[in-house]
Design a protein around this motif. Sequence first.
Motif, PDB file in Angstrom:
ATOM      1  N   LYS A 266       0.811  -1.226   0.000  1.00 35.06           N
ATOM      2  CA  LYS A 266       0.000   0.000   0.000  1.00 35.06           C
ATOM      3  C   LYS A 266       0.846   1.278   0.000  1.00 35.06           C
ATOM      4  O   LYS A 266       0.583   2.202  -0.772  1.00 35.06           O
ATOM      5  N   TRP A 267       1.836   1.345   0.854  1.00 40.35           N
ATOM      6  CA  TRP A 267       2.555   2.603   1.037  1.00 40.35           C
ATOM      7  C   TRP A 267       3.873   2.683   0.289  1.00 40.35           C
ATOM      8  O   TRP A 267       4.420   3.773   0.108  1.00 40.35           O
ATOM      9  N   HIS A 268       4.427   1.567  -0.143  1.00 41.35           N
ATOM     10  CA  HIS A 268       5.745   1.582  -0.776  1.00 41.35           C
ATOM     11  C   HIS A 268       5.827   2.496  -1.996  1.00 41.35           C
ATOM     12  O   HIS A 268       6.733   3.336  -2.071  1.00 41.35           O
ATOM     13  N   PRO A 269       4.905   2.373  -2.964  1.00 39.24           N
ATOM     14  CA  PRO A 269       5.022   3.265  -4.125  1.00 39.24           C
ATOM     15  C   PRO A 269       4.838   4.739  -3.768  1.00 39.24           C
ATOM     16  O   PRO A 269       5.479   5.614  -4.354  1.00 39.24           O
ATOM     17  N   VAL A 270       3.998   5.010  -2.786  1.00 43.59           N
ATOM     18  CA  VAL A 270       3.763   6.394  -2.360  1.00 43.59           C
ATOM     19  C   VAL A 270       5.042   6.971  -1.757  1.00 43.59           C
ATOM     20  O   VAL A 270       5.456   8.094  -2.086  1.00 43.59           O
TER      21      VAL A 270
ATOM     22  N   ALA B 107      16.514   8.792   1.842  1.00 40.72           N
ATOM     23  CA  ALA B 107      16.753   9.203   0.462  1.00 40.72           C
ATOM     24  C   ALA B 107      16.577   7.991  -0.438  1.00 40.72           C
ATOM     25  O   ALA B 107      16.723   6.838  -0.004  1.00 40.72           O
ATOM     26  N   ILE B 108      16.292   8.247  -1.679  1.00 38.09           N
ATOM     27  CA  ILE B 108      16.163   7.181  -2.655  1.00 38.09           C
ATOM     28  C   ILE B 108      17.579   6.717  -3.018  1.00 38.09           C
ATOM     29  O   ILE B 108      18.481   7.533  -3.164  1.00 38.09           O
ATOM     30  N   SER B 109      17.765   5.426  -3.103  1.00 41.91           N
ATOM     31  CA  SER B 109      19.070   4.893  -3.489  1.00 41.91           C
ATOM     32  C   SER B 109      19.163   4.841  -5.010  1.00 41.91           C
ATOM     33  O   SER B 109      18.178   5.071  -5.724  1.00 41.91           O
ATOM     34  N   GLU B 110      20.328   4.502  -5.508  1.00 41.98           N
ATOM     35  CA  GLU B 110      20.499   4.355  -6.960  1.00 41.98           C
ATOM     36  C   GLU B 110      19.566   3.258  -7.485  1.00 41.98           C
ATOM     37  O   GLU B 110      18.940   3.405  -8.526  1.00 41.98           O
ATOM     38  N   GLN B 111      19.475   2.175  -6.738  1.00 38.90           N
ATOM     39  CA  GLN B 111      18.585   1.082  -7.130  1.00 38.90           C
ATOM     40  C   GLN B 111      17.125   1.544  -7.080  1.00 38.90           C
ATOM     41  O   GLN B 111      16.309   1.172  -7.920  1.00 38.90           O
TER      42      GLN B 111
ATOM     43  N   ALA C  35      15.346  -3.657   1.132  1.00 36.76           N
ATOM     44  CA  ALA C  35      15.366  -3.950  -0.304  1.00 36.76           C
ATOM     45  C   ALA C  35      16.400  -3.087  -1.040  1.00 36.76           C
ATOM     46  O   ALA C  35      16.527  -3.177  -2.259  1.00 36.76           O
ATOM     47  N   GLU C  36      17.096  -2.238  -0.286  1.00 37.65           N
ATOM     48  CA  GLU C  36      18.135  -1.351  -0.801  1.00 37.65           C
ATOM     49  C   GLU C  36      17.598  -0.336  -1.817  1.00 37.65           C
ATOM     50  O   GLU C  36      18.279   0.071  -2.743  1.00 37.65           O
ATOM     51  N   LEU C  37      16.344   0.065  -1.614  1.00 37.03           N
ATOM     52  CA  LEU C  37      15.722   1.077  -2.466  1.00 37.03           C
ATOM     53  C   LEU C  37      15.771   2.459  -1.820  1.00 37.03           C
ATOM     54  O   LEU C  37      15.631   3.469  -2.498  1.00 37.03           O
ATOM     55  N   VAL C  38      15.965   2.460  -0.505  1.00 31.77           N
ATOM     56  CA  VAL C  38      16.004   3.692   0.285  1.00 31.77           C
ATOM     57  C   VAL C  38      17.210   3.614   1.213  1.00 31.77           C
ATOM     58  O   VAL C  38      17.543   2.544   1.714  1.00 31.77           O
ATOM     59  N   THR C  39      17.849   4.756   1.420  1.00 35.48           N
ATOM     60  CA  THR C  39      18.938   4.827   2.387  1.00 35.48           C
ATOM     61  C   THR C  39      18.474   5.652   3.580  1.00 35.48           C
ATOM     62  O   THR C  39      17.600   6.508   3.461  1.00 35.48           O
TER      63      THR C  39
END
Length: 124
Positions: free
Chosen positions: A40-44, A100-104, A82-86
């Motif tokens: 639910k919240w991940h894409p947001v 912050a958003i990671s490179e991945q 999931a290494e999508l956010v730091t």
Amino acid sequence: MSSEHHPTTEWRSERQPIETPLFTDAETALHKTRDIVGRKWHPVLLYYLLQDGPLGFNELKERTDSISSKMLSESLSDLEDAELVTRELLNDQPLRVEYAISEQGQALGPVIEEMINWGIQEDK
């Protein structure tokens, strides 16, 4: 031949076949993607971090519509795992962290954008 409209057939005829790397299971890849963007919240959260990041916990909470602190914390932890956010500790007294958003995670930008575009089109 029937003159019925078949969206699946139309989609296939307009686009090239989806190329998957050799020895890749498309279903497994789709499940992995669903595990992230299907929550639910991940894409947001990814959207706000892509658009406005880096952001602190409270800034993210203010931007999201009625997410609880517990759910925000769990979602950010999932995205971090999931290494999508730091997550960066800025201050320990008082505790202040920034996400912050990671490179991945940036690689999901086009997916998030297409989800938004699809949602807009479905609203019409």
